[in-house]
Design a protein around this motif. Sequence first.
Motif, PDB file in Angstrom:
ATOM      1  N   LYS A 128      27.755  33.671  44.806  1.00 29.72           N
ATOM      2  CA  LYS A 128      28.812  32.699  45.089  1.00 29.72           C
ATOM      3  C   LYS A 128      30.075  33.000  44.297  1.00 29.72           C
ATOM      4  N   VAL A 129      29.905  33.308  43.012  1.00 29.25           N
ATOM      5  CA  VAL A 129      31.070  33.598  42.169  1.00 29.25           C
ATOM      6  C   VAL A 129      31.780  34.853  42.652  1.00 29.25           C
ATOM      7  N   PHE A 130      31.015  35.840  43.072  1.00 30.92           N
ATOM      8  CA  PHE A 130      31.623  37.079  43.554  1.00 30.92           C
ATOM      9  C   PHE A 130      32.476  36.813  44.796  1.00 30.92           C
ATOM     10  N   ALA A 131      31.959  36.024  45.696  1.00 35.55           N
ATOM     11  CA  ALA A 131      32.708  35.701  46.913  1.00 35.55           C
ATOM     12  C   ALA A 131      33.979  34.917  46.586  1.00 35.55           C
ATOM     13  N   ARG A 132      33.863  33.964  45.674  1.00 37.88           N
ATOM     14  CA  ARG A 132      35.045  33.172  45.299  1.00 37.88           C
ATOM     15  C   ARG A 132      36.096  34.036  44.625  1.00 37.88           C
ATOM     16  N   GLY A 133      35.666  34.857  43.663  1.00 42.01           N
ATOM     17  CA  GLY A 133      36.619  35.700  42.952  1.00 42.01           C
ATOM     18  C   GLY A 133      37.347  36.649  43.873  1.00 42.01           C
ATOM     19  N   ASN A 134      36.643  37.226  44.826  1.00 43.10           N
ATOM     20  CA  ASN A 134      37.269  38.123  45.803  1.00 43.10           C
ATOM     21  C   ASN A 134      38.392  37.421  46.550  1.00 43.10           C
ATOM     22  N   ARG A 135      38.194  36.130  46.815  1.00 42.53           N
ATOM     23  CA  ARG A 135      39.167  35.374  47.602  1.00 42.53           C
ATOM     24  C   ARG A 135      40.287  34.776  46.752  1.00 42.53           C
ATOM     25  N   LEU A 136      39.942  34.175  45.600  1.00 39.36           N
ATOM     26  CA  LEU A 136      40.897  33.360  44.861  1.00 39.36           C
ATOM     27  C   LEU A 136      42.035  34.161  44.245  1.00 39.36           C
ATOM     28  N   VAL A 137      41.732  35.312  43.650  1.00 37.30           N
ATOM     29  CA  VAL A 137      42.786  36.075  42.969  1.00 37.30           C
ATOM     30  C   VAL A 137      43.858  36.550  43.959  1.00 37.30           C
ATOM     31  N   PRO A 138      43.488  37.178  45.090  1.00 37.57           N
ATOM     32  CA  PRO A 138      44.533  37.532  46.061  1.00 37.57           C
ATOM     33  C   PRO A 138      45.216  36.297  46.663  1.00 37.57           C
ATOM     34  N   GLU A 139      44.474  35.213  46.821  1.00 37.30           N
ATOM     35  CA  GLU A 139      45.032  34.012  47.443  1.00 37.30           C
ATOM     36  C   GLU A 139      46.205  33.466  46.639  1.00 37.30           C
ATOM     37  N   VAL A 140      46.017  33.288  45.329  1.00 34.04           N
ATOM     38  CA  VAL A 140      47.119  32.750  44.525  1.00 34.04           C
ATOM     39  C   VAL A 140      48.211  33.797  44.327  1.00 34.04           C
ATOM     40  N   ALA A 141      47.822  35.066  44.242  1.00 29.07           N
ATOM     41  CA  ALA A 141      48.818  36.127  44.085  1.00 29.07           C
ATOM     42  C   ALA A 141      49.738  36.202  45.297  1.00 29.07           C
ATOM     43  N   LEU A 142      49.157  36.148  46.484  1.00 30.81           N
ATOM     44  CA  LEU A 142      49.965  36.245  47.699  1.00 30.81           C
ATOM     45  C   LEU A 142      50.782  34.980  47.937  1.00 30.81           C
ATOM     46  N   ALA A 143      50.314  33.841  47.430  1.00 26.62           N
ATOM     47  CA  ALA A 143      51.112  32.616  47.523  1.00 26.62           C
ATOM     48  C   ALA A 143      52.407  32.769  46.731  1.00 26.62           C
ATOM     49  N   VAL A 144      52.309  33.379  45.555  1.00 25.09           N
ATOM     50  CA  VAL A 144      53.502  33.636  44.751  1.00 25.09           C
ATOM     51  C   VAL A 144      54.402  34.654  45.458  1.00 25.09           C
ATOM     52  N   CYS A 145      53.804  35.720  45.973  1.00 23.06           N
ATOM     53  CA  CYS A 145      54.595  36.724  46.699  1.00 23.06           C
ATOM     54  C   CYS A 145      55.366  36.096  47.851  1.00 23.06           C
ATOM     55  N   ASP A 146      54.701  35.228  48.593  1.00 25.13           N
ATOM     56  CA  ASP A 146      55.330  34.588  49.737  1.00 25.13           C
ATOM     57  C   ASP A 146      56.551  33.781  49.314  1.00 25.13           C
ATOM     58  N   ARG A 147      56.429  33.056  48.204  1.00 25.32           N
ATOM     59  CA  ARG A 147      57.536  32.203  47.770  1.00 25.32           C
ATOM     60  C   ARG A 147      58.709  33.001  47.218  1.00 25.32           C
ATOM     61  N   ILE A 148      58.453  34.171  46.655  1.00 25.04           N
ATOM     62  CA  ILE A 148      59.579  34.963  46.133  1.00 25.04           C
ATOM     63  C   ILE A 148      60.069  35.987  47.153  1.00 25.04           C
ATOM     64  N   GLY A 149      59.451  35.984  48.337  1.00 14.66           N
ATOM     65  CA  GLY A 149      59.951  36.791  49.445  1.00 14.66           C
ATOM     66  C   GLY A 149      59.582  38.256  49.404  1.00 14.66           C
TER      67      GLY A 149
END
Length: 344
Positions: free
Chosen positions: A233-254
């Motif tokens: 479960k932790v492996f699946a979450r970690g795979n998803r969460l780190v790119p998820e928040v990283a790409l959210a920041v990327c999206d906001r700064i264009g």
Amino acid sequence: MTTTQQHLPEVSLVDVASYLPGEPVGTEYFTQFSRSDRMAKNVMFRSPKGRHHVARDETAVDMVERAVAPLIERNGADAIAEVDVLITHTQLPDNPVLGCGPEVARRLGIRPSYVYDVHNGGCAAFVHMMAMARMILQTTPARTALIAATQNCAGPVFTQTDIRKLAQAPVPGDGCGVGLLRKDDSAPILDIECRTYPEFAGDMDFSTNGERKYWEPGEGQGCVSFTESKITKVFARGNRLVPEVALAVCDRIGVRGRDVDTFVTNQPNRLFLRNWHDALELPPHRHPDTFDSCGNLFAAGIPVTLDVENRAGRLPNGSLVLMSAFAHAGDFAGAAAVRWGAAR
């Protein structure tokens, strides 16, 4: 940058520094004690080549003081003397009742107006502290902040006689990373994203492998406990969460993930590292880490790696640096983008 952020003063991450305790500890230290354990084959526990262990009498305050020393050398004593905000995170508090913030302030000879010891950020604590420091600097007269992430549980916990036999024992390493933030636009923090996931709270256990509470006398050695179902479960979450928040920041700064110059994350194991830069469509050389020489540094992983890369001249001023991490079993994640300005 959000509309709200546009009306607030800029805050910069102007420098980072780090400290690694003692001489490197080779994996052979653990293999002499290891037992046959099928979990050792799990990708979550494939060990690094080396790591550092804090000495028995070396405190978190000692580690922060030693990590701050290069900041003073590069920026002058006045840069630290003027700190208004001090935020610390310690993986294994030396005193379970007190945080180390006031003692750090005493050692450094500073009198900050705001002193906070935080714990819930886990492996993402450096980003968490950046967010807190930026908020304080933007909304108060405070002008300078010092943040410190100390990982100090590898030596004390993972070398215990029962624990050092386990598959996960060789993975963690000890170290401390610090960051200096200032209310100016010299190396601006472009955006930060912090998310709490309450549904995953409590999925990581600290156990003595029995009924005894960790503070009670008796048999059993305390350690974070894993079951194979939780690892999955932790492996699946970690795979998803780190790119998820990283790409959210990327999206906001264009920008797109592949436009990032340097991507720095926490470093639980090699497979997470590979999956994360693949998710952002980045080549491995733009996602540096210190896993093989330092192991899993928990919250200190991001600032230690930033310091190593900066001192090696691989973070040119003006480059886009993106940090991202998740904590514990996935109950917290954070990402931050910075226009680098600490190169010397």
